[in-house]
Scaffold this motif. Sequence first.
Motif, PDB file in Angstrom:
ATOM      1  N   LEU A  43       0.828  -1.203   0.000  1.00  0.00           N
ATOM      2  CA  LEU A  43       0.000   0.000   0.000  1.00  0.00           C
ATOM      3  C   LEU A  43       0.866   1.258   0.000  1.00  0.00           C
ATOM      4  CD1 LEU A  43      -2.644  -1.108   2.608  1.00  0.00           C
ATOM      5  CD2 LEU A  43      -3.027  -0.720   0.202  1.00  0.00           C
ATOM      6  N   ILE A  44       1.908   1.224   0.853  1.00  0.00           N
ATOM      7  CA  ILE A  44       2.759   2.414   0.954  1.00  0.00           C
ATOM      8  C   ILE A  44       3.514   2.625  -0.348  1.00  0.00           C
ATOM      9  CG2 ILE A  44       4.672   3.411   2.236  1.00  0.00           C
ATOM     10  CD1 ILE A  44       3.722   1.866   4.650  1.00  0.00           C
ATOM     11  N   ARG A  45       3.947   1.490  -0.943  1.00  0.00           N
ATOM     12  CA  ARG A  45       4.699   1.625  -2.191  1.00  0.00           C
ATOM     13  C   ARG A  45       3.812   2.186  -3.297  1.00  0.00           C
ATOM     14  NH1 ARG A  45       6.281  -3.637  -3.302  1.00  0.00           N
ATOM     15  NH2 ARG A  45       7.490  -3.466  -1.402  1.00  0.00           N
ATOM     16  N   ASN A  46       2.536   1.755  -3.324  1.00  0.00           N
ATOM     17  CA  ASN A  46       1.634   2.306  -4.337  1.00  0.00           C
ATOM     18  C   ASN A  46       1.496   3.802  -4.184  1.00  0.00           C
ATOM     19  OD1 ASN A  46       1.231  -0.126  -5.406  1.00  0.00           O
ATOM     20  ND2 ASN A  46      -0.799  -0.467  -4.578  1.00  0.00           N
ATOM     21  N   ASN A  47       1.313   4.244  -2.917  1.00  0.00           N
ATOM     22  CA  ASN A  47       1.186   5.687  -2.698  1.00  0.00           C
ATOM     23  C   ASN A  47       2.444   6.418  -3.100  1.00  0.00           C
ATOM     24  OD1 ASN A  47      -1.336   5.418  -1.756  1.00  0.00           O
ATOM     25  ND2 ASN A  47      -0.979   6.389   0.209  1.00  0.00           N
TER      26      ASN A  47
ATOM     27  N   VAL B 115      -8.539  -3.420  -8.871  1.00  0.00           N
ATOM     28  CA  VAL B 115      -9.428  -3.630  -7.731  1.00  0.00           C
ATOM     29  C   VAL B 115      -8.735  -3.234  -6.439  1.00  0.00           C
ATOM     30  CG1 VAL B 115     -10.566  -5.430  -6.416  1.00  0.00           C
ATOM     31  CG2 VAL B 115     -10.841  -5.342  -8.855  1.00  0.00           C
ATOM     32  N   ASP B 116      -7.401  -3.432  -6.374  1.00  0.00           N
ATOM     33  CA  ASP B 116      -6.649  -2.989  -5.195  1.00  0.00           C
ATOM     34  C   ASP B 116      -6.733  -1.490  -5.006  1.00  0.00           C
ATOM     35  OD1 ASP B 116      -3.771  -5.148  -4.779  1.00  0.00           O
ATOM     36  OD2 ASP B 116      -5.595  -4.875  -3.607  1.00  0.00           O
ATOM     37  N   THR B 117      -6.591  -0.760  -6.099  1.00  0.00           N
ATOM     38  CA  THR B 117      -6.527   0.699  -5.974  1.00  0.00           C
ATOM     39  C   THR B 117      -7.892   1.319  -5.864  1.00  0.00           C
ATOM     40  OG1 THR B 117      -4.747   0.451  -7.536  1.00  0.00           O
ATOM     41  CG2 THR B 117      -5.301   2.667  -6.888  1.00  0.00           C
ATOM     42  N   GLY B 118      -8.872   0.773  -6.560  1.00  0.00           N
ATOM     43  CA  GLY B 118     -10.132   1.465  -6.660  1.00  0.00           C
ATOM     44  C   GLY B 118     -11.272   0.843  -5.901  1.00  0.00           C
ATOM     45  N   GLY B 119     -11.056  -0.297  -5.271  1.00  0.00           N
ATOM     46  CA  GLY B 119     -12.182  -0.941  -4.622  1.00  0.00           C
ATOM     47  C   GLY B 119     -12.856  -1.912  -5.566  1.00  0.00           C
ATOM     48  N   SER B 274      -2.437   5.165 -16.222  1.00  0.00           N
ATOM     49  CA  SER B 274      -3.626   4.338 -15.994  1.00  0.00           C
ATOM     50  C   SER B 274      -4.148   4.486 -14.577  1.00  0.00           C
ATOM     51  CB  SER B 274      -3.313   2.866 -16.276  1.00  0.00           C
ATOM     52  OG  SER B 274      -2.062   2.728 -16.810  1.00  0.00           O
ATOM     53  N   ILE B 275      -3.245   4.536 -13.591  1.00  0.00           N
ATOM     54  CA  ILE B 275      -3.720   4.640 -12.211  1.00  0.00           C
ATOM     55  C   ILE B 275      -4.368   5.988 -11.970  1.00  0.00           C
ATOM     56  CG2 ILE B 275      -2.926   4.795  -9.852  1.00  0.00           C
ATOM     57  CD1 ILE B 275      -3.197   2.032 -10.864  1.00  0.00           C
ATOM     58  N   LEU B 276      -3.830   7.060 -12.587  1.00  0.00           N
ATOM     59  CA  LEU B 276      -4.461   8.369 -12.436  1.00  0.00           C
ATOM     60  C   LEU B 276      -5.831   8.394 -13.083  1.00  0.00           C
ATOM     61  CD1 LEU B 276      -1.826  11.149 -12.764  1.00  0.00           C
ATOM     62  CD2 LEU B 276      -3.262  10.578 -10.863  1.00  0.00           C
ATOM     63  N   THR B 277      -5.954   7.771 -14.265  1.00  0.00           N
ATOM     64  CA  THR B 277      -7.273   7.703 -14.893  1.00  0.00           C
ATOM     65  C   THR B 277      -8.253   6.972 -13.989  1.00  0.00           C
ATOM     66  OG1 THR B 277      -6.174   7.622 -17.027  1.00  0.00           O
ATOM     67  CG2 THR B 277      -8.475   6.989 -16.974  1.00  0.00           C
ATOM     68  N   LEU B 278      -7.804   5.847 -13.424  1.00  0.00           N
ATOM     69  CA  LEU B 278      -8.675   5.094 -12.533  1.00  0.00           C
ATOM     70  C   LEU B 278      -9.079   5.924 -11.325  1.00  0.00           C
ATOM     71  CD1 LEU B 278      -9.933   2.400 -11.747  1.00  0.00           C
ATOM     72  CD2 LEU B 278      -7.829   1.870 -10.573  1.00  0.00           C
ATOM     73  N   LEU B 279      -8.117   6.647 -10.751  1.00  0.00           N
ATOM     74  CA  LEU B 279      -8.410   7.489  -9.591  1.00  0.00           C
ATOM     75  C   LEU B 279      -9.378   8.592  -9.944  1.00  0.00           C
ATOM     76  CD1 LEU B 279      -5.123   7.667  -7.652  1.00  0.00           C
ATOM     77  CD2 LEU B 279      -7.354   7.452  -6.684  1.00  0.00           C
ATOM     78  N   ASN B 297      -5.582  10.586  -2.399  1.00  0.00           N
ATOM     79  CA  ASN B 297      -5.490   9.282  -1.746  1.00  0.00           C
ATOM     80  C   ASN B 297      -6.801   8.850  -1.125  1.00  0.00           C
ATOM     81  OD1 ASN B 297      -2.789   9.032  -2.318  1.00  0.00           O
ATOM     82  ND2 ASN B 297      -2.216  10.255  -0.566  1.00  0.00           N
ATOM     83  N   HIS B 298      -7.885   9.548  -1.484  1.00  0.00           N
ATOM     84  CA  HIS B 298      -9.146   9.244  -0.813  1.00  0.00           C
ATOM     85  C   HIS B 298      -9.563   7.815  -1.099  1.00  0.00           C
ATOM     86  CE1 HIS B 298     -12.463  10.804   1.460  1.00  0.00           C
ATOM     87  NE2 HIS B 298     -13.324  10.267   0.622  1.00  0.00           N
ATOM     88  N   ALA B 299      -9.353   7.368  -2.335  1.00  0.00           N
ATOM     89  CA  ALA B 299      -9.802   6.020  -2.712  1.00  0.00           C
ATOM     90  C   ALA B 299      -9.014   4.978  -1.944  1.00  0.00           C
ATOM     91  CB  ALA B 299      -9.647   5.815  -4.212  1.00  0.00           C
TER      92      ALA B 299
END
Lengths: 75, 308
Positions: A43-47, B115-119, B274-279, B297-299
């Motif tokens: 999690l920390i690495r992703n952030n 799914v990890d990043t966005g739920g 891609s992660i920014l688009t997902l966020l 980082n709310h998500a």
Amino acid sequence: MNLGWLAAGIAVGFAVLGVGIGLGIATAKSSEAIGRNPDAAPLIRNNLILGAGLAEGLGVLSLVVGILLIFLTHP
Amino acid sequence: MRTIDKALTSLSPLPLLGVLAAIDIAMVLVGWVLYGLPTWPDITPSRILNLLTGEPLIRIVGDEISISNSLITMWIVMAILILLAYAGTRRLALIPGGLQGGLEVAVQTLVDFVVDTGGPAAAKYVPLVGTLFLFILLSNWLGVVPLVGQIPLLHAPTADYHITLGLAIVAFVGYQAEGIRTLGRGYFKRWLNLESFKEGPFLGGLLIFVGFIEFLAEVIRILTLTARLWGNVFGGEVMLVVMAAVLYVVAIPILLPFAGFEMFIGLLQAVIFSILTLLYFVLATESHEAHGESDENHATTTKEESHA
């Protein structure tokens, strides 16, 4: 002597200064957090990766400014 | 693969080094014969902006609407991805063979990451985010391949700001439409908060001002998405050309770490886009009642709360 080239160097230099300091602080804080809680490392690495990408984007915006300064100014 | 591994590890280093040095010296001599000794490059201003984007090869209307070399390379990227997908899914077996197994691993990694990043509700964004990731990854990595960028026919697609602008517009329109579709007219409350006027005109005016600034920050996202991806890939190209010119004779062996660094940056930029688009999708579809905190980082924090 094209002052635009000098301006480009100064612009990119200052921008990268800020980005370097910011990324250093971010990496230090995230390393400390991983040290405290090694189970939360993904999690920390992703952030960290996300924050690093955003900060690098600002540095790249300064590169765009530099390129515009180099190619669009004439002495 | 195993026979290649065995063959490569059984070679002794010194003759291999000699072969590499011979190839290197041969290429330098061929360059001297064909092009003469290296001189300072002759850059005329009219060609400079084409260097930034990719040269138009077949002009349709002026210089802007044309078939440029970056468009041709983008067709090559699309062909590679489509052929991979077609070849891997032609005969779907329950116990997958080589190519289908590799594709399954790739798709599973993408779905897990999203799914990890966005739920769990973010799984419906996997096609868009996954396609963006694969396309940008392959385009960035094609910029490191030997011929791309050197011959006038091929140019890395993401090193052309027109193409990255197109990707950014796709992401932007996508998440705005998704936000409006999920929240209806309440989607615009995050910028135009007329109910705060009940608590006093000063607070209402202040929040209108803050909403305007946040709207500008949203529109700026198109610019930052474009410029971040384009700047990184184009800057990597410039770095490779400059390092090759500086190293010159010993360029072929010593340039490999730089090419590796460029590949790492390409992977990182694909992940970040891609992660920014997902966020942005996740941020757009959550109901924005608690106005005032809009951290990216709310998500991820809500996901952690649901775990704990």
